[in-house]
Design a protein around this motif. Structure first.
Motif, PDB file in Angstrom:
ATOM      1  N   SER A 145       0.630  -1.041  -0.320  1.00  0.00           N
ATOM      2  CA  SER A 145      -0.227  -0.104  -0.186  1.00  0.00           C
ATOM      3  C   SER A 145       0.705   0.954   0.277  1.00  0.00           C
ATOM      4  O   SER A 145       0.507   1.923   0.119  1.00  0.00           O
ATOM      5  CB  SER A 145      -1.078  -0.019   1.044  1.00  0.00           C
ATOM      6  N   THR A 160       3.060   3.941  -1.870  1.00  0.00           N
ATOM      7  CA  THR A 160       3.145   4.214  -3.465  1.00  0.00           C
ATOM      8  C   THR A 160       5.149   5.138  -3.238  1.00  0.00           C
ATOM      9  O   THR A 160       6.288   4.740  -2.477  1.00  0.00           O
ATOM     10  CB  THR A 160       2.578   6.128  -3.744  1.00  0.00           C
ATOM     11  N   PRO A 161       5.321   4.354  -4.209  1.00  0.00           N
ATOM     12  CA  PRO A 161       7.208   5.647  -4.811  1.00  0.00           C
ATOM     13  C   PRO A 161       7.283   6.503  -3.685  1.00  0.00           C
ATOM     14  O   PRO A 161       7.901   6.629  -3.045  1.00  0.00           O
ATOM     15  CB  PRO A 161       6.867   5.479  -6.145  1.00  0.00           C
ATOM     16  N   SER A 191       5.672   7.819  -1.333  1.00  0.00           N
ATOM     17  CA  SER A 191       5.307   7.255   0.296  1.00  0.00           C
ATOM     18  C   SER A 191       6.627   7.157   0.657  1.00  0.00           C
ATOM     19  O   SER A 191       7.294   7.030   1.915  1.00  0.00           O
ATOM     20  CB  SER A 191       4.014   6.550   0.264  1.00  0.00           C
ATOM     21  N   LYS A 192       6.483   6.162  -0.284  1.00  0.00           N
ATOM     22  CA  LYS A 192       8.595   5.283   0.229  1.00  0.00           C
ATOM     23  C   LYS A 192       9.472   6.079   0.514  1.00  0.00           C
ATOM     24  O   LYS A 192      10.231   6.030   1.314  1.00  0.00           O
ATOM     25  CB  LYS A 192       8.724   4.264  -0.745  1.00  0.00           C
TER      26      LYS A 192
END
Length: 78
Positions: free
Chosen positions: A11, A13-14, A16-17
């Protein structure tokens, strides 16, 4: 108690990561990370510990790479 980020890689996203990595890198306190993502570990952690039957050991990233490579070889062979 500090917040805990659980295994939620499906869950995230790139973007967010990236934000999580940057937040953890700039955090001045201690964190415990349990991860199979070696890239994440190398970017976020400045000390690595290995917990095995004989106790807790400070290890280098190179040692982790060698150990993980051996584990992957054993898993592939079986």
């Amino acid at each position: 108690m500090e917040p805990c980020i659980e295994n939620c890689k499906d869950s995230i996203t790139p973007l967010s990561k990236l934000k999580i990595r940057n937040a953890l890198k700039s955090y001045k306190g201690g964190i415990v990370v349990a991860s199979h993502d070696r890239k994440f570990i190398s970017e976020v952690c400045d000390q690595l510990y290995l917990l095995d039957q004989s106790g807790l050991h400070l290890v280098t990233y190179e040692y982790l790479e060698q150990t993980m490579g051996k584990v992957q070889e054993m898993e592939t062979a079986s």
